[in-house]
Design a protein around this motif. Structure first.
Motif, PDB file in Angstrom:
ATOM      1  N   ALA A 149       0.685  -1.251  -0.168  1.00 22.29           N
ATOM      2  CA  ALA A 149      -0.052   0.161   0.032  1.00 22.29           C
ATOM      3  C   ALA A 149       1.123   1.438  -0.360  1.00 22.29           C
ATOM      4  O   ALA A 149       1.828   1.354   0.852  1.00 22.29           O
ATOM      5  CB  ALA A 149      -0.993   0.121   1.249  1.00 22.29           C
ATOM      6  N   ALA A 150       0.430   1.968  -0.868  1.00 19.72           N
ATOM      7  CA  ALA A 150       1.809   3.336  -0.932  1.00 19.72           C
ATOM      8  C   ALA A 150       0.451   4.378  -0.556  1.00 19.72           C
ATOM      9  O   ALA A 150      -0.767   4.135  -1.734  1.00 19.72           O
ATOM     10  CB  ALA A 150       2.125   3.142  -2.863  1.00 19.72           C
ATOM     11  N   ALA A 151       1.773   5.881  -0.356  1.00 21.15           N
ATOM     12  CA  ALA A 151       0.996   7.128  -0.708  1.00 21.15           C
ATOM     13  C   ALA A 151       2.118   7.895   0.084  1.00 21.15           C
ATOM     14  O   ALA A 151       3.149   7.240  -0.159  1.00 21.15           O
ATOM     15  CB  ALA A 151       0.042   7.101   0.961  1.00 21.15           C
ATOM     16  N   ILE A 152       1.147   8.826  -0.731  1.00 21.56           N
ATOM     17  CA  ILE A 152       2.551  10.297  -1.061  1.00 21.56           C
ATOM     18  C   ILE A 152       2.550  10.384   0.965  1.00 21.56           C
ATOM     19  O   ILE A 152       3.701  10.958   0.952  1.00 21.56           O
ATOM     20  CB  ILE A 152       1.633  11.339  -1.623  1.00 21.56           C
ATOM     21  CG1 ILE A 152       1.206  11.323  -2.725  1.00 21.56           C
ATOM     22  CG2 ILE A 152       2.810  12.659  -1.523  1.00 21.56           C
ATOM     23  CD1 ILE A 152       0.384  12.221  -3.963  1.00 21.56           C
ATOM     24  N   ILE A 153       1.144  10.779   1.000  1.00 18.17           N
ATOM     25  CA  ILE A 153       1.525  11.229   3.038  1.00 18.17           C
ATOM     26  C   ILE A 153       0.797   9.951   4.092  1.00 18.17           C
ATOM     27  O   ILE A 153       0.381   9.271   3.896  1.00 18.17           O
ATOM     28  CB  ILE A 153       0.596  12.198   3.044  1.00 18.17           C
ATOM     29  CG1 ILE A 153       0.849  13.496   2.272  1.00 18.17           C
ATOM     30  CG2 ILE A 153       0.954  12.813   4.436  1.00 18.17           C
ATOM     31  CD1 ILE A 153      -0.493  13.957   1.760  1.00 18.17           C
ATOM     32  N   PHE A 172       4.355   1.959   1.974  1.00 21.10           N
ATOM     33  CA  PHE A 172       5.265   2.989   1.365  1.00 21.10           C
ATOM     34  C   PHE A 172       5.365   4.481   1.160  1.00 21.10           C
ATOM     35  O   PHE A 172       3.591   4.433   1.173  1.00 21.10           O
ATOM     36  CB  PHE A 172       5.407   2.393   0.760  1.00 21.10           C
ATOM     37  CG  PHE A 172       6.305   3.545  -0.163  1.00 21.10           C
ATOM     38  CD1 PHE A 172       8.163   3.712   0.155  1.00 21.10           C
ATOM     39  CD2 PHE A 172       6.502   4.036  -1.090  1.00 21.10           C
ATOM     40  CE1 PHE A 172       9.428   3.951   0.232  1.00 21.10           C
ATOM     41  CE2 PHE A 172       7.609   4.889  -1.839  1.00 21.10           C
ATOM     42  CZ  PHE A 172       8.518   5.037  -0.756  1.00 21.10           C
ATOM     43  N   THR A 173       5.579   5.314   1.963  1.00 17.13           N
ATOM     44  CA  THR A 173       4.962   6.624   2.169  1.00 17.13           C
ATOM     45  C   THR A 173       6.029   7.837   1.562  1.00 17.13           C
ATOM     46  O   THR A 173       7.154   7.086   2.485  1.00 17.13           O
ATOM     47  CB  THR A 173       4.229   7.052   3.053  1.00 17.13           C
ATOM     48  OG1 THR A 173       4.859   7.429   4.015  1.00 17.13           O
ATOM     49  CG2 THR A 173       2.762   6.103   3.011  1.00 17.13           C
ATOM     50  N   LEU A 174       6.106   8.951   1.083  1.00 13.46           N
ATOM     51  CA  LEU A 174       6.809   9.521   0.477  1.00 13.46           C
ATOM     52  C   LEU A 174       7.267  10.837   1.611  1.00 13.46           C
ATOM     53  O   LEU A 174       8.454  11.105   1.931  1.00 13.46           O
ATOM     54  CB  LEU A 174       7.128  10.143  -0.546  1.00 13.46           C
ATOM     55  CG  LEU A 174       6.683   9.550  -1.805  1.00 13.46           C
ATOM     56  CD1 LEU A 174       5.985  10.208  -3.314  1.00 13.46           C
ATOM     57  CD2 LEU A 174       8.084   8.721  -2.575  1.00 13.46           C
ATOM     58  N   CYS A 175       6.185  10.908   2.025  1.00 11.38           N
ATOM     59  CA  CYS A 175       6.475  11.475   3.981  1.00 11.38           C
ATOM     60  C   CYS A 175       5.462  11.498   4.848  1.00 11.38           C
ATOM     61  O   CYS A 175       4.420  10.812   4.755  1.00 11.38           O
ATOM     62  CB  CYS A 175       6.324  13.162   3.135  1.00 11.38           C
ATOM     63  SG  CYS A 175       4.898  13.522   2.244  1.00 11.38           S
ATOM     64  N   ALA A 176       5.632  12.078   6.001  1.00 11.57           N
ATOM     65  CA  ALA A 176       4.729  11.696   7.064  1.00 11.57           C
ATOM     66  C   ALA A 176       4.215  13.363   7.669  1.00 11.57           C
ATOM     67  O   ALA A 176       5.394  14.212   7.903  1.00 11.57           O
ATOM     68  CB  ALA A 176       4.822  11.178   7.918  1.00 11.57           C
ATOM     69  N   PHE A 177       3.491  13.709   8.439  1.00  9.60           N
ATOM     70  CA  PHE A 177       2.992  14.942   9.704  1.00  9.60           C
ATOM     71  C   PHE A 177       2.392  14.433  10.051  1.00  9.60           C
ATOM     72  O   PHE A 177       1.928  13.481  10.271  1.00  9.60           O
ATOM     73  CB  PHE A 177       2.241  16.170   8.436  1.00  9.60           C
ATOM     74  CG  PHE A 177       1.971  16.489   7.595  1.00  9.60           C
ATOM     75  CD1 PHE A 177       3.231  17.767   7.302  1.00  9.60           C
ATOM     76  CD2 PHE A 177       2.411  15.659   6.161  1.00  9.60           C
ATOM     77  CE1 PHE A 177       2.879  18.299   6.504  1.00  9.60           C
ATOM     78  CE2 PHE A 177       2.233  16.783   4.960  1.00  9.60           C
ATOM     79  CZ  PHE A 177       3.498  17.588   5.094  1.00  9.60           C
ATOM     80  N   GLU A 178       3.180  14.492  11.574  1.00  8.00           N
ATOM     81  CA  GLU A 178       2.868  14.515  12.847  1.00  8.00           C
ATOM     82  C   GLU A 178       1.841  14.965  13.425  1.00  8.00           C
ATOM     83  O   GLU A 178       1.665  16.604  12.524  1.00  8.00           O
ATOM     84  CB  GLU A 178       4.252  14.845  13.644  1.00  8.00           C
ATOM     85  CG  GLU A 178       5.100  13.678  13.460  1.00  8.00           C
ATOM     86  CD  GLU A 178       4.777  12.120  13.639  1.00  8.00           C
ATOM     87  OE1 GLU A 178       3.881  12.333  14.932  1.00  8.00           O
ATOM     88  OE2 GLU A 178       5.484  11.135  13.155  1.00  8.00           O
ATOM     89  N   GLU A 179       0.700  15.314  13.761  1.00  6.00           N
ATOM     90  CA  GLU A 179      -0.070  16.239  14.830  1.00  6.00           C
ATOM     91  C   GLU A 179       0.550  17.376  14.787  1.00  6.00           C
ATOM     92  O   GLU A 179      -0.686  18.119  14.552  1.00  6.00           O
ATOM     93  CB  GLU A 179      -0.789  15.337  15.368  1.00  6.00           C
ATOM     94  CG  GLU A 179      -2.402  16.185  16.078  1.00  6.00           C
ATOM     95  CD  GLU A 179      -2.648  15.534  17.012  1.00  6.00           C
ATOM     96  OE1 GLU A 179      -3.956  15.897  17.369  1.00  6.00           O
ATOM     97  OE2 GLU A 179      -2.152  14.204  18.180  1.00  6.00           O
ATOM     98  N   ASN A 180       1.384  17.924  15.482  1.00 12.49           N
ATOM     99  CA  ASN A 180       1.598  19.277  15.468  1.00 12.49           C
ATOM    100  C   ASN A 180       1.825  19.896  14.370  1.00 12.49           C
ATOM    101  O   ASN A 180       3.168  20.869  14.361  1.00 12.49           O
ATOM    102  CB  ASN A 180       2.917  19.409  16.772  1.00 12.49           C
ATOM    103  CG  ASN A 180       3.935  18.491  16.627  1.00 12.49           C
ATOM    104  OD1 ASN A 180       4.077  17.275  15.545  1.00 12.49           O
ATOM    105  ND2 ASN A 180       4.816  18.187  17.495  1.00 12.49           N
ATOM    106  N   GLU A 181       2.019  19.201  13.184  1.00 13.07           N
ATOM    107  CA  GLU A 181       2.839  19.985  12.237  1.00 13.07           C
ATOM    108  C   GLU A 181       2.406  20.895  11.378  1.00 13.07           C
ATOM    109  O   GLU A 181       1.392  20.489  10.834  1.00 13.07           O
ATOM    110  CB  GLU A 181       4.124  18.606  10.901  1.00 13.07           C
ATOM    111  CG  GLU A 181       5.026  17.821  11.397  1.00 13.07           C
ATOM    112  CD  GLU A 181       5.699  17.847  10.491  1.00 13.07           C
ATOM    113  OE1 GLU A 181       6.394  17.933   9.719  1.00 13.07           O
ATOM    114  OE2 GLU A 181       5.786  16.176  11.079  1.00 13.07           O
TER     115      GLU A 181
END
Length: 181
Positions: A149-153, A172-181
């Protein structure tokens, strides 16, 4: 083109309190306004899967269709659409799932996949994982397997990628955002 996570993340717009208060929506439309960034995203995914055993690209309604069509074309693989209820014209299989907003349903054309097929599932982001898990269930009902399973985020604070990994679905993802970002 060299993948640059910073460039990708800088073009994803946070929209507070959408679609309801307390939610920060991660809008990928600015990413699609940049041909360079879009090529970076597409090329990164193409390179990852070009020599894989993937037999089909599974695109999840609706933003997953954008990447799914590009990858299906570039990798020369059939595209399987996982849609919201009532959008597919032929006989379908249906799976219910929970979202961060409530319950929803996902459908796929019956017989779109078969025994031994290896499916790359694509969407724009992984939140609670519900949509991906519903698509994976539909894939298994047809005798096929999820290759990855792939995603951008990835939004790891919502736990979706962990649930998927716990269900033996590689992520697999290209980037991640934590809740506080």
């Amino acid at each position: 083109m060299i993948f640059d996570e910073y460039t990708i993340k800088s073009l994803i717009r946070p929209v507070p309190d959408f679609p309801k208060p307390g939610i920060v929506f991660r809008d990928i439309t600015p990413l699609y306004h940049s041909p360079r960034a879009m090529r970076m995203v597409a090329d990164s995914l193409i390179q990852r899967y070009v020599e894989s055993p993937v037999t089909h690209i599974g695109a999840i309604d609706a933003r997953g269709f954008l990447l799914g069509a590009v990858l299906a074309y570039e990798l020369n693989k059939p595209l399987v659409l996982f849609r919201k209820v009532g959008k597919l014209p032929a006989e379908t299989l249906c799976e219910a799932y929970e979202t961060e907003y409530g319950e929803a349903h996902l459908e796929v054309h019956k017989g779109a996949l078969g025994e031994g097929d290896q499916v790359l599932l694509l969407d724009d982001l992984i939140a609670t994982g519900g949509t991906f898990l519903a698509a994976a269930s539909l894939i298994k009902q047809m005798g096929a397997e999820v290759y990855e399973a792939a995603a951008i985020i990835d939004l790891p604070d919502l736990g979706g990628s962990r649930k998927m990994q716990d269900a033996d679905i590689p992520v697999f993802t290209l980037c991640a955002f934590e809740e506080n970002e």
